[in-house]
Design an enzyme around this catalytic site. Structure first.
Site, PDB file in Angstrom:
ATOM      1  N   GLY A 160       7.160   5.127   8.040  1.00  0.00           N
ATOM      2  CA  GLY A 160       6.244   6.238   8.264  1.00  0.00           C
ATOM      3  C   GLY A 160       6.430   6.813   9.653  1.00  0.00           C
ATOM      4  O   GLY A 160       7.486   6.654  10.276  1.00  0.00           O
ATOM      5  N   SER A 161       5.416   7.455  10.147  1.00  0.00           N
ATOM      6  CA  SER A 161       5.516   8.150  11.431  1.00  0.00           C
ATOM      7  C   SER A 161       5.512   7.168  12.600  1.00  0.00           C
ATOM      8  O   SER A 161       5.014   6.046  12.498  1.00  0.00           O
ATOM      9  CB  SER A 161       4.349   9.128  11.593  1.00  0.00           C
ATOM     10  OG  SER A 161       3.133   8.429  11.808  1.00  0.00           O
ATOM     11  N   THR A 162       6.031   7.630  13.727  1.00  0.00           N
ATOM     12  CA  THR A 162       6.029   6.810  14.938  1.00  0.00           C
ATOM     13  C   THR A 162       4.609   6.539  15.411  1.00  0.00           C
ATOM     14  O   THR A 162       4.293   5.429  15.867  1.00  0.00           O
ATOM     15  CB  THR A 162       6.838   7.514  16.037  1.00  0.00           C
ATOM     16  OG1 THR A 162       8.211   7.595  15.619  1.00  0.00           O
ATOM     17  CG2 THR A 162       6.778   6.743  17.341  1.00  0.00           C
ATOM     18  N   ALA A 163       3.727   7.526  15.278  1.00  0.00           N
ATOM     19  CA  ALA A 163       2.334   7.328  15.689  1.00  0.00           C
ATOM     20  C   ALA A 163       1.677   6.230  14.864  1.00  0.00           C
ATOM     21  O   ALA A 163       0.980   5.360  15.401  1.00  0.00           O
ATOM     22  CB  ALA A 163       1.557   8.629  15.562  1.00  0.00           C
ATOM     23  N   LYS A 216       0.845  -1.193   0.000  1.00  0.00           N
ATOM     24  CA  LYS A 216       0.000   0.000   0.000  1.00  0.00           C
ATOM     25  C   LYS A 216       0.878   1.239   0.000  1.00  0.00           C
ATOM     26  O   LYS A 216       1.547   1.547   0.986  1.00  0.00           O
ATOM     27  CB  LYS A 216      -0.912   0.042   1.228  1.00  0.00           C
ATOM     28  CG  LYS A 216      -1.939   1.187   1.139  1.00  0.00           C
ATOM     29  CD  LYS A 216      -2.574   1.501   2.487  1.00  0.00           C
ATOM     30  CE  LYS A 216      -1.776   2.510   3.277  1.00  0.00           C
ATOM     31  NZ  LYS A 216      -1.719   3.875   2.643  1.00  0.00           N
ATOM     32  N   GLY A 247       3.252   3.832  13.240  1.00  0.00           N
ATOM     33  CA  GLY A 247       3.902   2.574  13.586  1.00  0.00           C
ATOM     34  C   GLY A 247       3.348   1.981  14.871  1.00  0.00           C
ATOM     35  O   GLY A 247       3.164   0.759  14.980  1.00  0.00           O
ATOM     36  N   CYS A 291      12.582  11.354   7.140  1.00  0.00           N
ATOM     37  CA  CYS A 291      12.660  10.909   8.531  1.00  0.00           C
ATOM     38  C   CYS A 291      14.039  11.143   9.120  1.00  0.00           C
ATOM     39  O   CYS A 291      14.177  11.327  10.327  1.00  0.00           O
ATOM     40  CB  CYS A 291      12.265   9.434   8.628  1.00  0.00           C
ATOM     41  SG  CYS A 291      13.195   8.351   7.530  1.00  0.00           S
ATOM     42  N   GLU A 304       9.047  16.031  15.657  1.00  0.00           N
ATOM     43  CA  GLU A 304       9.431  15.843  14.263  1.00  0.00           C
ATOM     44  C   GLU A 304       8.541  16.760  13.413  1.00  0.00           C
ATOM     45  O   GLU A 304       7.359  16.494  13.222  1.00  0.00           O
ATOM     46  CB  GLU A 304       9.253  14.388  13.831  1.00  0.00           C
ATOM     47  CG  GLU A 304       9.718  14.150  12.403  1.00  0.00           C
ATOM     48  CD  GLU A 304       9.548  12.702  11.972  1.00  0.00           C
ATOM     49  OE1 GLU A 304      10.395  12.209  11.202  1.00  0.00           O
ATOM     50  OE2 GLU A 304       8.567  12.069  12.383  1.00  0.00           O
ATOM     51  N   GLU A 321      10.381   1.396  10.174  1.00  0.00           N
ATOM     52  CA  GLU A 321      11.293   2.540  10.137  1.00  0.00           C
ATOM     53  C   GLU A 321      10.438   3.773  10.370  1.00  0.00           C
ATOM     54  O   GLU A 321       9.592   4.122   9.548  1.00  0.00           O
ATOM     55  CB  GLU A 321      12.037   2.641   8.803  1.00  0.00           C
ATOM     56  CG  GLU A 321      13.272   3.518   8.918  1.00  0.00           C
ATOM     57  CD  GLU A 321      13.439   4.505   7.784  1.00  0.00           C
ATOM     58  OE1 GLU A 321      14.496   5.147   7.738  1.00  0.00           O
ATOM     59  OE2 GLU A 321      12.525   4.673   6.964  1.00  0.00           O
TER      60      GLU A 321
END
Length: 491
Positions: A236-239, A183, A241, A293, A390, A259
């Site tokens: 993508g973002s930590t949120a 995706k 993930g 990132c 970030e 990542e």
């Protein structure tokens, strides 16, 4: 070769790509071009049923094609043909990406397309060169560690480098013998769709690469929770993930590679080559307008050279040529969306109101699209969101130090540990500092990835789990099995 083009004349792929063909779908999510803000297309959203269809096709393809059981060199050769087509069709790929993304056409041709082809070739060579191991045992037994593909791998890629991020996921998964359901971001799907089409044209069996479009809430949620997707790879973002980890935990257990975000420091000592350091720091936040990132957004400089370093960085920032991504003269990117540029400006203005000094930028650029001026903030508090969050935009902060311990304390981030930069001519210091920096990648006297794909990338702390690139990425797409054979006479 003239690279500039009219975005309104480009034919866009329509629908999802499943089983080697486009599956028609109605558009649901409006898409806007970052370069001019124009609404130009709609992105369909794959629901649970369509994701299930893609996974079923992938399972059948990996079983019936013999992709994982044929001579490994056949996988290698097919992937090399794919890389050849990526290069041959580079202009088409670049145009499809430039329309929807923040990547200028000139940088796509010279960078992303070429790098993606290199990545495919790099991972192709693992297919017949990495395998199982014999391990030491006594002379009455034979010990082996066997590896085999997972079957169907799920991959989710971000909008900031759509083509090369797809290469990160597809290359090692295919070389390792898997099928993939991928995706891309709902904001930048078109180059990924065409990349999958090229794979089939190169002779990679249809159904091994399936591209489903949609957002994270619907399509991504269905993928990460699907029982027949054996492994997830996400950038993508930590949120996001964290949400993926939670969804996997709710629906079962499976390995994942994540990542995630970063807030990377760049430490400059007084003995550094300041011209080299300033160029590297400025480029790290100017490339893709800081939408990476690993963007080195926190300058931490020895107090005695702070002024000349800042002056050199500001000089480099003044050379940018913003423009639409389809103009080959452009070298400075727009921000991906109206929402994101508003978030960037809100953080900058909050920092200024809290006492930060804006040495450059701090404003929207007066032109069509979502462009934000390169920004440098000084006199920032360590607790400021400009330092801790970030931002994912062209914003640098600068802090000063007097000794190594203070530099390390400023560099350490409570949440992120993705990358770090270090500038010094002292070899011993560079080794000392590198050992203590809490980051998955440390660049010394540079700040950028090279084309040495053997070097893995991944983070510490909440910047991720596992590695992309390198042999680690190939092995992350295969599972291991321990085997112990009794060699004693059983008669």
């Amino acid at each position: 070769m003239a690279l500039s083009f009219n975005p309104d004349t480009i034919r866009l792929p329509k629908g999802h790509f499943i089983g080697g063909r486009y599956v028609e779908a109605k558009g649901m999510l409006p898409m806007h071009r970052p370069s001019d803000g124009a609404a130009y297309a709609e992105c369909p959203v794959a629901d649970v049923e369509l994701v299930d269809q893609a996974v079923s096709v992938a399972k059948t393809a990996v079983r019936e094609s013999g992709w994982s059981t044929r001579r490994p060199r056949e996988r290698t050769n097919a992937m090399h043909r794919w890389a050849d087509l990526i290069e041959a069709e580079g202009e088409t790929l670049a145009r499809l990406e430039a329309i929807s993304s923040t990547r200028p056409i000139g940088q796509l041709i010279q960078g992303d397309v070429a790098v993606t082809a290199e990545q495919i070739r790099f991972f192709a060579e693992f297919a017949d060169k990495e395998g199982s191991d014999l391990v030491p045992t006594d002379d009455k037994s034979l010990g082996m560690i066997m590896t085999e593909p997972y079957g169907v791998v799920g991959a989710i890629t971000p909008w900031n480098f759509p083509l090369s991020m797809a290469g990160w996921k597809l290359g090692p998964a295919l070389a390792a013998g898997n099928a993939i359901v991928l995706k891309p971001s709902e904001m930048t799907p078109f180059s990924t769709l065409y990349l999958a089409e090229l794979a089939v044209r190169a002779g990679i069996p249809a159904g091994l690469i399936n591209v489903v479009l949609g957002d994270g809430q619907a399509t991504g949620h269905a993928m990460t929770g699907h029982p027949d997707i054996a492994k997830i790879s996400f950038t993508g973002s930590t949120a996001a993930g964290s949400a993926i980890m939670a969804n996997i935990a709710r629906t079962g257990v499976k390995p994942m590679t994540l990542e995630l975000g970063g807030k990377s420091p760049q430490i400059v000592f007084a003995d550094a080559d300041l011209t080299l350091a300033a160029n590297a720091i400025a480029n790290s936040i100017l490339v893709n307008a800081g939408q990476a990132c690993v963007a080195g957004s926190r300058i931490i400089v020895e107090k005695s050279v702070m002024e000349p370093l800042i002056e050199a960085i500001l000089s480099r920032m003044a050379t940018i040529r913003p423009g639409p991504t389809w103009d080959e003269a452009s070298d400075y990117s727009p921000v991906i969306s109206e929402r994101q540029i508003a978030r960037i400006d809100a953080i900058v203005q909050a920092a200024r109101q809290a006492g930060a000094e804006c040495l450059a930028g701090g404003r929207y650029l007066e032109r069509d699209g979502y462009f934000y001026a390169p920004t440098l903030l000084s006199n920032v508090d360590r607790a400021s969101p400009a330092v801790t969050e970030e931002i994912f935009g062209p914003v640098l902060t600068v802090q000063s130090f007097t000794d190594e311990e203070e530099a390390l304390a400023l560099a350490d981030h409570p949440t992120y540990g993705l990358a770090a930069g270090l500038f010094t001519r002292d070899l011993s210091r560079s080794i000392r500092m590198t050992r203590r920096l809490q980051a998955g990648t440390v660049w010394v006297n540079r700040y950028s990835r090279s084309r040495d794909h053997i070097l893995p990338t991944g983070g510490y702390k909440r910047s991720g789990i596992g590695k992309d690139l390198g042999r680690e990425a190939y092995h992350a797409n295969r599972k291991s099995k321990s085997v112990l054979i009794n060699l004693q006479d059983q008669t």
